[in-house]
Design an enzyme around this catalytic site. Structure first.
Site, short mmCIF file in Angstrom:
data_model
loop_
_atom_site.label_atom_id
_atom_site.label_comp_id
_atom_site.label_asym_id
_atom_site.label_seq_id
_atom_site.Cartn_x
_atom_site.Cartn_y
_atom_site.Cartn_z
N ASP A 149 -6.96 1.59 -40.97
CA ASP A 149 -7.24 0.23 -41.45
C ASP A 149 -6.14 -0.24 -42.40
O ASP A 149 -5.68 -1.38 -42.33
CB ASP A 149 -8.60 0.18 -42.16
CG ASP A 149 -9.75 0.05 -41.21
OD1 ASP A 149 -9.73 -0.85 -40.37
OD2 ASP A 149 -10.68 0.87 -41.29
N LYS A 208 -14.59 -8.75 -32.27
CA LYS A 208 -14.33 -8.06 -31.01
C LYS A 208 -13.63 -9.00 -30.03
O LYS A 208 -13.83 -10.21 -30.05
CB LYS A 208 -15.65 -7.57 -30.39
CG LYS A 208 -16.30 -6.41 -31.12
CD LYS A 208 -17.58 -5.99 -30.40
CE LYS A 208 -18.30 -4.89 -31.15
NZ LYS A 208 -19.57 -4.51 -30.46
#
Length: 395
Positions: A169, A98
């Site tokens: 993805d 993140k």
């Protein structure tokens, strides 16, 4: 045998799909990929299943061949020391933590660039390193929803649908490969590395292609057309007498050939259907006529006839049918390897066919930390130091 990326070392701190998919491609092309996980293994896909083969996840296997594995505790002093030593010897660093995590760990681009100014640093996040969404977690399903992809997938009855795979993805992994290799090429001129800031959201939006362009030009919000095409007709699924198939007519010549092979040659001269814009405008009238013709014969009949007449055709194959396709076998798209735990495993191969430096299956998807001792030994750590680091859970 020489390889395209021979001599390139990739330090891969990614997990799950987008990052590992990219690093596997780089590994297929000959880069030395060092997969970094926490002690015990921290790639969630190792536990995603079933199916498992002797405890090894099929999901993990699909994106992790041609890599070495080292386990490192990134929060420990010794762990950071190991990473810094590897950075000095590497060309690429990849991560998908993140936003803000790498800064807290002291592994951000600025810190690693100070250690190795030639490093190419690829950050993969859900929404990017900037903007109001930068701290939100990004999962493929969420991205498909937000990017508009789901709004155009499915039909009026089904409602919005996601694709059957984590397509954002995969797209982001491919973009990461493009960005990394571009930065490596540029580095040959400048002598400097750089940072690549990739987001799943950006990659997904980029894939809207003609649908996005249609909206930007017309202002009309696109509808879900199911297996129909917004700009081309007929370009859709049809039922044969024994199954389903796809007809993808890309021009008026192909449409004329299609009309002849279904014994309706007059359709191609009908003012309602003569050109593609005509057919798009009158798809509701044309589709039932074509469907009536196709329902009279089995899929194999239409396959042979369409291929003979040059009309784009494809049967809708299930996966078990797909793996028996002689075309894929001829193209070496199905691989077999020996795994130390799972035994013989099967994998989908690489679509990259290079004439002088072909891709190859160098190594099985590694077990957690399988190469830790080998890598640390190459960095100059003694056997005693390695034992001590294992004891204090730095590795």
């Amino acid at each position: 045998m020489s390889t395209s990326l021979e001599g390139i070392r990739v330090l891969d701190l990614t997990r799950v799909l987008a990052g590992p998919y990219c690093s596997m491609i780089l590994g297929d092309l000959g880069a030395e990929v060092i997969k970094v996980e926490a002690p015990g293994g921290s790639d969630d896909t190792r536990k995603w299943g079933p199916p498992f083969q002797e405890g090894v996840s099929a999901y993990y296997i699909c994106t992790n061949r041609n890599k070495k594995s080292i386990t490192v505790n990134l929060k420990s002093k010794k762990g950071k020391e190991i990473i810094y030593k590897l950075v000095k010897r590497s060309d690429v660093v990849m991560h998908n933590f993140k936003t803000g995590t790498m800064e807290r760990l002291g592994l951000d681009y600025k810190s690693l660039n100070d250690i190795n100014p030639r490093i190419v640093y690829c950050s993969i996040t859900g929404f990017g390193e900037t903007g109001p969404y930068q701290h939100l977690p990004g999962y493929d399903f969420i991205i498909q929803a937000m990017s508009g992809l789901m709004s155009i997938t499915g039909d009026e009855q089904s409602g919005p649908q996601k694709l059957g795979i984590a397509i954002t993805d995969v797209l982001t992994g491919l973009y990461a490969c493009i960005g990394i290799q571009s930065a490596l090429i540029e580095r040959e001129k400048s002598g400097k590395g750089q940072m690549i800031d990739l987001s799943l959201y950006d990659a997904a939006v980029s894939s809207l292609i003609n649908i996005g362009s249609n909206y930007l030009m017309s202002g009309d919000v696109p509808e879900r057309l199911g297996n129909h095409h917004a700009n081309i007709v007929p370009y859709q699924t049809f039922y044969s007498s024994d199954g389903e198939m796809v007809i993808a007519v890309g021009n008026d010549r192909q449409f004329s050939s299609l009309c002849k092979l279904i014994d309706y040659p007059e359709l191609s001269e009908d003012p309602l259907f003569k050109t593609n814009p005509d057919r798009v405008a009158h798809r509701q009238q044309l589709t039932p006529l074509l469907q009536k013709a196709f329902s009279k014969q089995p899929t194999a009949y239409w396959k042979d006839l369409c291929h003979k007449e040059g009309v784009p055709f494809g049967p809708i194959q299930t996966i078990n049918e797909l793996v028996e396709d002689p075309q894929l076998k001829a193209r070496n798209m199905l691989l077999t390897a020996l795994h130390p735990k799972a035994g013989e495993i099967r994998m989908i191969g690489s679509p990259l066919n290079l004439s002088r430096t072909p891709t190859s299956l160098f190594a099985h998807p590694p077990e957690p930390g399988e190469h830790t001792t080998e890598i640390l030994d190459a960095l100059g750590y003694s056997e005693e130091e390695i034992k001590r680091m294992k004891h204090d859970q730095s590795i």
